[in-house]
Scaffold this active site. Structure first.
Site, PDB file in Angstrom:
ATOM      1  N   CYS A 139      -1.036  -2.435  -5.506  1.00  0.00           N
ATOM      2  CA  CYS A 139      -2.008  -2.703  -4.428  1.00  0.00           C
ATOM      3  C   CYS A 139      -3.234  -3.476  -4.913  1.00  0.00           C
ATOM      4  O   CYS A 139      -3.929  -4.100  -4.119  1.00  0.00           O
ATOM      5  CB  CYS A 139      -2.442  -1.401  -3.765  1.00  0.00           C
ATOM      6  SG  CYS A 139      -1.064  -0.508  -3.038  1.00  0.00           S
TER       7      CYS A 139
ATOM      8  N   HIS B  86      -9.033  -2.939   0.199  1.00  0.00           N
ATOM      9  CA  HIS B  86      -7.607  -2.646   0.321  1.00  0.00           C
ATOM     10  C   HIS B  86      -7.434  -1.620   1.438  1.00  0.00           C
ATOM     11  O   HIS B  86      -8.180  -0.654   1.526  1.00  0.00           O
ATOM     12  CB  HIS B  86      -7.089  -2.104  -1.006  1.00  0.00           C
ATOM     13  CG  HIS B  86      -5.697  -1.556  -0.915  1.00  0.00           C
ATOM     14  ND1 HIS B  86      -4.670  -2.254  -0.319  1.00  0.00           N
ATOM     15  CD2 HIS B  86      -5.169  -0.377  -1.339  1.00  0.00           C
ATOM     16  CE1 HIS B  86      -3.567  -1.525  -0.388  1.00  0.00           C
ATOM     17  NE2 HIS B  86      -3.843  -0.380  -0.992  1.00  0.00           N
TER      18      HIS B  86
ATOM     19  N   ASN C   8      -0.628  -0.134   5.207  1.00  0.00           N
ATOM     20  CA  ASN C   8      -0.883  -0.528   3.826  1.00  0.00           C
ATOM     21  C   ASN C   8       0.169  -1.556   3.402  1.00  0.00           C
ATOM     22  O   ASN C   8       1.336  -1.214   3.249  1.00  0.00           O
ATOM     23  CB  ASN C   8      -0.828   0.723   2.927  1.00  0.00           C
ATOM     24  CG  ASN C   8      -1.097   0.414   1.466  1.00  0.00           C
ATOM     25  OD1 ASN C   8      -1.110  -0.743   1.059  1.00  0.00           O
ATOM     26  ND2 ASN C   8      -1.300   1.457   0.674  1.00  0.00           N
TER      27      ASN C   8
END
Ligand code: UT7
Length: 323
Positions: free
Chosen positions: A113, A250, A280
């Site tokens: 990520c 994020h 996500n």
């Protein structure tokens, strides 16, 4: 001094929308639980045969168009991804070919990520040392392919997508008024491997594997690590007086976003949030949010943006820039 200036941005989301209600038909969950615990209402899922490189190419082409560049102008292609098309070659080389870029070099960055922030830091260093004059930096993922769709604690969280930027070398004064990347900071701590990982790979199981996560632990580390890396960036004496216009985090969990922004004293109105629609998307989440902020007119030329992310490893990082 040479600065890496952002000259284009683009993104792409697969057409197929998967809502919380649809997910609740296959696992024991509910729209209410997912919204209240994560802020997610829907996510995009790549079509059968639609690969990470396909998403990356769509986003990358838009970023190049926005920058007014042709394939012959790109010196470096970096794709941040944890879901490559194949074990090798690097997805970036596949993207390079599909975009008609026949020069320079291309490679992947693997930091899950945090991958896009890591890739920005790598590209910035290439540009500032004079090794390249332009870079196409892409975050692209098809996490739907590594999710255990029977595990309600993880399958509700993720989605597919891609976002991209073009960075170009430009002369700056070395002050906080320069446009482009002002500072990057990266961290990792491999001791946390077991909290977030995929239980497969070419060398270990010879299979792709599925994502495994200790959600509560990841949550706790995320707030602490993200707050600390942002403070680390902002403590730089060369950045004294810089004022953040937009936090572009994020998008892992709405509660992580809110909590981090609150700890940093950044009001919710200055945080770009896309988790409700994108979920996500790992390395794609920061450039997707950036692209959203630019296309809806919030992020304007000269604005100071702060991007931050944390992912498996753990890896975490932040990038402060003037758009
Ligand atoms: O990109 C970086 C990687 N990811 C993250 O940053 C994610 C970080 N973690 C999180 O976002 C949160 O920890 C989750 C959203 C994954 C979970 O939220 P939580 O508030 O930490 O819930 P929990 O894991 O403590 O579970 C609470 C309850 C449990 O039931 P019991 O044991 O209290 O009866 C779970 O079994 O909620 C249950 N649960 C669910 N219920 C309905 C877990 N998943 C679900 C679900 N639907 N999808």
């Amino acid at each position: 001094m040479i600065r890496s200036r952002f000259t284009g941005c683009g993104s792409y989301l697969p057409e197929n929308v998967l809502s919380n209600d649809e997910l609740a038909e296959s696992v024991d969950t509910s729209d209410e639980w997912i919204r209240s615990r994560t802020g997610i209402s829907e996510r995009r899922i790549a079509a059968e045969g639609e690969l990470t490189s396909d998403l990356a190419v769509r986003a990358g082409q838009k970023a190049m168009d926005a920058a007014g560049l042709t394939p012959d102008d790109i010196d470096l292609v970096i794709v941040a991804t944890a879901t490559p098309d194949e074990t090798f070659p690097a997805t970036a080389t596949i993207v390079q070919a599909k975009l008609g870029i026949h020069r320079g070099c291309a490679f992947d960055v693997g930091a899950v990520c945090s991958g896009f922030v890591y890739a920005l830091a790598v590209a910035d260093n290439f540009i500032r040392t004079g090794q390249v004059a332009s870079a196409l930096v892409i975050g692209a993922e098809t996490f739907s392919r590594i999710i255990d769709w029977s595990d309600r604690s993880t399958c509700i969280l993720f989605g597919d997508g891609a976002g991209a930027v073009v960075l170009q070398a430009s002369e700056g004064d070395g002050t906080i008024d320069d446009r482009g990347i002002l500072k990057t900071s990266l961290r990792s701590d491999g001791r946390t491997h077991d909290l977030l990982y995929v239980d497969g790979g070419p060398s270990s199981t010879q299979s792709t594997g599925h994502l495994k996560m200790s959600g509560k632990e990841v949550f706790r580390h995320a707030v602490v690590n993200l707050t600390s890396i942002v403070r680390d960036v902002l403590c730089d004496p060369d950045l004294t007086g810089v004022e953040i216009d937009w936090l572009i985090p994020h998008q892992a969990n709405r509660r992580i976003l809110d909590s981090t922004a609150q700890k940093l004293g950044i009001p919710p109105s200055q945080v770009i949030v896309t988790i409700d629609k994108h979920a996500n998307t790992s390395a794609a989440s920061v450039p997707l949010a950036l692209s959203q902020g630019i296309s809806d007119g919030r992020v304007k030329t000269g604005d100071v943006i702060l991007m931050e992310a944390m992912g498996g490893g753990f890896t975490w990082g932040a990038c402060l820039a003037r758009w």
